[in-house]
Enzyme design. Structure first.
Site, PDB file in Angstrom:
ATOM      1  N   LYS A  84       0.848  -1.191   0.000  1.00 45.87           N
ATOM      2  CA  LYS A  84       0.000   0.000   0.000  1.00 45.87           C
ATOM      3  C   LYS A  84       0.884   1.242   0.000  1.00 45.87           C
ATOM      4  CE  LYS A  84      -3.942   1.963   2.554  1.00 45.87           C
ATOM      5  NZ  LYS A  84      -4.877   1.757   3.691  1.00 45.87           N
ATOM      6  N   SER A 159      -9.778   1.604   2.704  1.00 45.39           N
ATOM      7  CA  SER A 159      -8.940   2.429   1.852  1.00 45.39           C
ATOM      8  C   SER A 159      -7.861   1.634   1.116  1.00 45.39           C
ATOM      9  CB  SER A 159      -8.252   3.512   2.705  1.00 45.39           C
ATOM     10  OG  SER A 159      -7.371   2.919   3.661  1.00 45.39           O
ATOM     11  N   SER A 183      -9.944  -0.884   6.999  1.00 46.30           N
ATOM     12  CA  SER A 183      -9.429  -0.676   5.647  1.00 46.30           C
ATOM     13  C   SER A 183      -8.609  -1.823   5.077  1.00 46.30           C
ATOM     14  CB  SER A 183      -8.608   0.615   5.593  1.00 46.30           C
ATOM     15  OG  SER A 183      -9.450   1.736   5.701  1.00 46.30           O
TER      16      SER A 183
END
Length: 479
Positions: A84, A159, A183
């Site tokens: 990420k 997210s 997330s």
């Protein structure tokens, strides 16, 4: 395009590492296979913001050289991993999905990334995310949305939607994300993969670009529970660079011990109104499957869960308001031209931050302001304490808890962007665990009425990952 274990090579992470260590396949072959798949399909999915192909090839060659010398490169030898883009990697652009950090190259690497590479894993790229991890659909990225590999008209969740989509699409067998209010687990559920939020402090946050420091936790995405366990075991453990990390070694994870005699509580507050009927049906089926395997299941009440969403959206923005104050155009990232420094601050933040980030900064600043601190932020922290007590009471009677991961299957792109409050409800089932600091794992368990994946969530008390993974493995085997 659907999620299959080890898609692109046909192997899980466990199998890739085994075959690379034995010399049955080279790490270079594995990396080339995944890079080719990314090149062929990521133009549609948009899971990646940066693909580090040359660095991945060099790392693979180094691993192959070690194997040729008779050395063991580690338990994740040759396994590509997607990161990420809020995890700092030295010299690699790291944006947190925001224009304000466009082009920034960190001078250091996150502890979790160092631990993965020490275990033989190969970072293959940086994945898309909601800006500064603020969102539930990966539509808040300054670089455009990611699409769900199962249906390109749907969101992957957020997210960490880029990481979830990367595993679901077969672009990498493993990925890392961050979980502040769900997330990791929520996008994993919507994309049909396994996602783990570890106990707060079990995994170092050093090198994670902060959103809400008392809630953020890094964890893995994987196609299988065994792969997730392998990744978590590699990254967990004490870290002197993170003062909030647990000082004790992370407990070993054994997936083959079954669930006979375990007590499983189905959380009433997370399985009623607001949860789609097809999702609730899969949770009931999961509970029945565990009962058939010898677990004892019953309903349990965690009353504080009703107030978790409200408490979270005061605590998290308050912490974000503090953490994001450092982005002012002075030290790193973009800088807007202006007549003086005060105007430069304002212009930089106006141009650099997106609408959702601005919304949360404003909400958090208001909640912390004089005259409102105790009424809002203080009250939210008291609600958090009550929730922690309610979880403790539930765990006196049950070993693990069971709930939906997300209230619905993946929703359409654009369906909730104009209504932030509706978007926030996407995390209603995952937020309570973050407030408590406990671990959670989501496991794919069938599909909804629309044919899209449904995730079932297993929760455990702090450092209860060993029993949590046992239950997750049982659900995976019976799903």
């Amino acid at each position: 395009m659907t999620a299959t274990p080890g898609a692109g090579t046909g192997r899980t992470a466990v199998e890739i590492a085994r075959d690379v260590r034995s010399g049955a396949v080279t790490a270079r072959q594995v990396v080339e296979d995944y890079l080719a798949r990314i090149g062929a399909h990521d133009g549609t999915v948009h899971a990646f913001l940066e693909v580090t192909g040359e660095a991945a090839r060099a790392a693979a060659d180094a691993i192959d050289l070690r194997v040729a010398k008779g050395e063991d490169p580690g338990p994740l030898a040759g396994v590509p991993v997607a990161l990420k883009d809020n995890l700092c990697t030295r010299g690699v652009p790291t944006t947190a999905g925001s224009r304000i950090l466009e082009g920034w190259r960190p001078p250091y690497t996150a502890t979790v990334v160092e631990r993965l590479t020490a275990a033989g894993a190969i970072p293959i790229g940086k994945t898309n995310l909601d800006e500064f991890a603020m969102g539930s659909s990966t539509e808040n990225s300054a670089y455009g949305p990611t699409r769900n590999p199962h249906d390109h008209s749907r969101v992957p969740g957020g997210s960490s939607g880029g990481s979830a989509a990367a595993v679901a699409a077969g672009f990498a067998p493993l990925a890392l994300g961050s979980d502040t209010g769900g997330s990791i687990r929520q996008p994993a559920a919507l994309c049909g993969v396994v996602g783990v939020k570890p106990t707060y402090g079990a995994v170092s946050r050093y090198g994670l670009i902060a959103f809400a420091s008392s809630l953020d936790q890094i964890g893995p995405f994987a196609a299988t529970v065994a792969d997730a366990a392998l990744a978590l075991s590699a990254i967990a453990g004490p870290d002197q660079m993170d003062s909030t990390s647990w000082p004790r070694p992370f407990p070993p994870l054994h997936l083959d011990r079954g669930v006979e005699g375990l007590r499983v509580g189905i959380v009433a507050e997370l399985s009623g109104e607001g949860i789609a009927g097809d999702v609730n049906a899969r949770v009931r089926a999961a509970a029945d499957a565990l009962s058939d395997l010898g677990a004892k299941t019953d309903e349990v009440s965690v009353p504080g869960a009703r107030y978790a969403l409200s408490a979270y959206y005061l605590i998290a923005p308050a912490e974000a308001s503090s953490n994001l104050a450092r982005y002012d155009g002075v030290r790193y990232g973009m800088r807007a031209d202006a007549a003086d420094i005060t105007e430069m601050y304002g212009a930089t933040r106006e141009r650099g931050f997106g609408a959702e980030v601005k919304r949360r900064i404003m909400l958090g600043t208001y909640a912390l302001s004089a005259g409102y601190y105790d009424a809002y932020y203080g009250q939210a922290q008291r609600a958090r304490t009550l929730l922690i007590r309610d979880f403790a009471a539930a765990y006196e009677s049950f070993d693990v808890l069971l709930s939906p991961t997300a209230p619905t299957t993946a929703f359409a792109l654009g369906a909730k962007t104009s209504d932030p409050l509706t978007m926030y409800l996407s995390d209603v089932c995952t937020i309570p665990t973050n407030l408590a600091g406990h671990p959670g794992i989501t496991v794919p368990f069938g599909v909804g009425d629309d044919g899209l994946p449904v995730g079932v969530q297993v929760l455990a008390p702090a450092l209860g990952e060993p029993v949590m993974f046992r239950v997750a493995a049982a659900l995976e085997a019976s799903g």
